[in-house]
Design an enzyme around this catalytic site. Structure first.
Site, PDB file in Angstrom:
ATOM      1  N   SER A 140       0.766  -1.255  -0.140  1.00 16.52           N
ATOM      2  CA  SER A 140       0.072   0.034   0.067  1.00 16.52           C
ATOM      3  C   SER A 140       1.034   1.244  -0.020  1.00 16.52           C
ATOM      4  O   SER A 140       1.680   1.540   0.981  1.00 16.52           O
ATOM      5  CB  SER A 140      -0.725   0.067   1.130  1.00 16.52           C
ATOM      6  OG  SER A 140      -1.379   1.464   1.398  1.00 16.52           O
TER       7      SER A 140
ATOM      8  N   HIS B 165      -1.329  -1.256  -4.057  1.00 17.10           N
ATOM      9  CA  HIS B 165      -2.357  -0.838  -3.695  1.00 17.10           C
ATOM     10  C   HIS B 165      -2.428   0.829  -3.545  1.00 17.10           C
ATOM     11  O   HIS B 165      -1.558   1.190  -2.697  1.00 17.10           O
ATOM     12  CB  HIS B 165      -2.598  -1.467  -2.299  1.00 17.10           C
ATOM     13  CG  HIS B 165      -4.005  -1.213  -1.570  1.00 17.10           C
ATOM     14  ND1 HIS B 165      -5.309  -1.794  -2.172  1.00 17.10           N
ATOM     15  CD2 HIS B 165      -4.322  -0.522  -0.529  1.00 17.10           C
ATOM     16  CE1 HIS B 165      -6.413  -1.540  -1.288  1.00 17.10           C
ATOM     17  NE2 HIS B 165      -5.662  -0.808  -0.333  1.00 17.10           N
TER      18      HIS B 165
ATOM     19  N   ASP C 298      -4.613   3.576  -1.745  1.00 20.98           N
ATOM     20  CA  ASP C 298      -5.755   4.139  -0.917  1.00 20.98           C
ATOM     21  C   ASP C 298      -6.294   5.593  -1.076  1.00 20.98           C
ATOM     22  O   ASP C 298      -5.569   6.437  -0.778  1.00 20.98           O
ATOM     23  CB  ASP C 298      -5.016   4.207   0.605  1.00 20.98           C
ATOM     24  CG  ASP C 298      -5.112   2.735   0.934  1.00 20.98           C
ATOM     25  OD1 ASP C 298      -6.065   1.714   0.892  1.00 20.98           O
ATOM     26  OD2 ASP C 298      -3.973   2.226   1.402  1.00 20.98           O
TER      27      ASP C 298
ATOM     28  N   MET D 271      -8.961   8.142  -0.071  1.00 23.11           N
ATOM     29  CA  MET D 271      -9.599   8.619   1.118  1.00 23.11           C
ATOM     30  C   MET D 271     -10.077  10.170   1.173  1.00 23.11           C
ATOM     31  O   MET D 271      -9.503  11.112   0.404  1.00 23.11           O
ATOM     32  CB  MET D 271      -8.774   8.818   2.555  1.00 23.11           C
ATOM     33  CG  MET D 271      -8.029   7.294   2.909  1.00 23.11           C
ATOM     34  SD  MET D 271      -7.303   7.400   4.132  1.00 23.11           S
ATOM     35  CE  MET D 271      -6.643   5.604   4.210  1.00 23.11           C
TER      36      MET D 271
ATOM     37  N   HIS E  88      -8.424   1.380  -3.858  1.00 17.43           N
ATOM     38  CA  HIS E  88      -9.546   1.185  -2.823  1.00 17.43           C
ATOM     39  C   HIS E  88     -10.084   2.549  -2.554  1.00 17.43           C
ATOM     40  O   HIS E  88      -9.310   3.599  -1.973  1.00 17.43           O
ATOM     41  CB  HIS E  88      -8.594   0.853  -1.826  1.00 17.43           C
ATOM     42  CG  HIS E  88      -9.332   0.394  -0.285  1.00 17.43           C
ATOM     43  ND1 HIS E  88      -8.702   0.198   0.710  1.00 17.43           N
ATOM     44  CD2 HIS E  88     -10.771   0.253  -0.119  1.00 17.43           C
ATOM     45  CE1 HIS E  88      -9.711  -0.038   1.984  1.00 17.43           C
ATOM     46  NE2 HIS E  88     -10.746   0.229   1.255  1.00 17.43           N
TER      47      HIS E  88
ATOM     48  N   MET F 274     -12.040   4.674  -0.390  1.00 22.02           N
ATOM     49  CA  MET F 274     -12.871   4.970   0.981  1.00 22.02           C
ATOM     50  C   MET F 274     -13.300   6.305   0.970  1.00 22.02           C
ATOM     51  O   MET F 274     -12.893   7.263   1.453  1.00 22.02           O
ATOM     52  CB  MET F 274     -11.903   4.857   1.983  1.00 22.02           C
ATOM     53  CG  MET F 274     -11.316   3.311   2.121  1.00 22.02           C
ATOM     54  SD  MET F 274      -9.742   3.264   3.133  1.00 22.02           S
ATOM     55  CE  MET F 274      -8.490   3.527   1.614  1.00 22.02           C
TER      56      MET F 274
ATOM     57  N   MET G 130     -11.675  -5.478   5.319  1.00 20.39           N
ATOM     58  CA  MET G 130     -10.913  -4.709   6.086  1.00 20.39           C
ATOM     59  C   MET G 130     -10.673  -5.268   7.597  1.00 20.39           C
ATOM     60  O   MET G 130     -11.641  -5.814   8.115  1.00 20.39           O
ATOM     61  CB  MET G 130     -11.668  -3.092   6.455  1.00 20.39           C
ATOM     62  CG  MET G 130     -11.683  -2.513   5.236  1.00 20.39           C
ATOM     63  SD  MET G 130     -10.067  -1.987   4.479  1.00 20.39           S
ATOM     64  CE  MET G 130      -9.161  -1.430   5.835  1.00 20.39           C
TER      65      MET G 130
ATOM     66  N   ASP H 299      -6.837  -6.363   4.322  1.00 16.64           N
ATOM     67  CA  ASP H 299      -6.389  -4.929   4.327  1.00 16.64           C
ATOM     68  C   ASP H 299      -6.366  -4.446   5.743  1.00 16.64           C
ATOM     69  O   ASP H 299      -7.256  -4.155   6.388  1.00 16.64           O
ATOM     70  CB  ASP H 299      -6.947  -3.999   3.472  1.00 16.64           C
ATOM     71  CG  ASP H 299      -6.526  -2.847   3.232  1.00 16.64           C
ATOM     72  OD1 ASP H 299      -5.252  -2.572   3.575  1.00 16.64           O
ATOM     73  OD2 ASP H 299      -6.857  -2.046   2.523  1.00 16.64           O
TER      74      ASP H 299
END
Ligand code: DX5
Ligand code: ZN
Length: 220
Positions: free
Chosen positions: A9, A34, A36, A38, A67, A69, A138, A176
């Site tokens: 990540s 990966h 992330d 957010m 991913h 979020m 998660m 994750d």
């Protein structure tokens, strides 16, 4: 035997040296990268968007695993696919229109996945199996790297694994949050195919050794 994939990540890498960091895990045996995303709303943190994704796309051949979020994934799907995302997961907690969103991801040409928070029951994704290529389980509440793995998630993973093995063998199970070499064997035993790992890879000086350790391969 299923092949175990490791997805470092980028959240935990040194972003000031992102090209070097990506190269270190690519040559170190990573299978995916990966990414992330957010939004400061769905999770209490703010990270990257399609602009960085596009930049990273230019420096690696690794598939990019985005991913999301975010509270509203829909407007981000096309921009991320255009920026080079290969796989996109959206949270079951974030969208009441999961079928529409998963369908949109597939129609855009990326592989759709559904992510599920630690205390969201597995029944929340029960109808999603036919529409996903992977389920992202998660093992910490999302928002930050470096949190502690929640051990109760092993039995949750085992429940999903039973459904996967019985009815949806092509669907991957990704884990994750707090994933390190200590917990990896139990995760693999309980059905994980994709180990997403930030701290345990990027805090290690030897990224190849860290990735091998996650896969349970002996040190060289
Ligand atoms: C957490 C993110 C994870 C995070 C994992 O909200 O979804 O991908 O980067 O980092 P570690 O491995 O440090 O828990
Ligand atoms: Zn993640």
């Amino acid at each position: 035997m299923r092949k175990i994939l490791v997805a470092p990540s980028l959240l935990s890498c040194d972003l000031a040296s992102v090209a070097t960091e990506v190269a270190s895990v690519e040559s170190g045996g990573a299978d995916l990268l990966h990414f992330d995303v957010m939004d400061g709303v769905f999770v209490p943190n703010l990270t990257f968007g399609p602009v960085l994704c596009r930049a990273v796309r230019r420096i690696t051949r690794l598939p990019l695993d985005v991913h999301l979020m975010v509270a509203d994934p829909t407007p981000l799907l096309q921009p991320f696919v255009t920026a080079g995302a290969d796989r996109i997961s959206v949270h079951v907690e974030a969208t009441p229109h999961l079928h529409r969103v998963l369908d949109a991801i597939r129609n855009l040409g990326a592989r759709p996945g559904v992510a599920i928070n630690p205390l969201t029951p597995t029944v929340a994704v029960e109808q999603a199996w036919p529409f996903v290529d992977f389920i992202l389980v998660m093992t910490v509440d999302p928002g930050f790297g470096g949190q502690r793995f929640i051990p109760e998630m092993l039995s949750k993973l085992a429940v999903l694994r039973q459904t996967r093995d019985g009815r949806w063998p092509a669907v991957e199970l990704a884990v994750d949050g707090g994933v390190d070499a200590e917990v990896a064997p139990a995760l693999i035993d309980n059905g994980a195919d994709v180990l997403i790992a930030g701290t345990s890879v990027f805090a290690a000086a030897d990224r190849a050794a860290a990735i091998r350790a996650l896969k349970g391969e002996s040190p060289r």
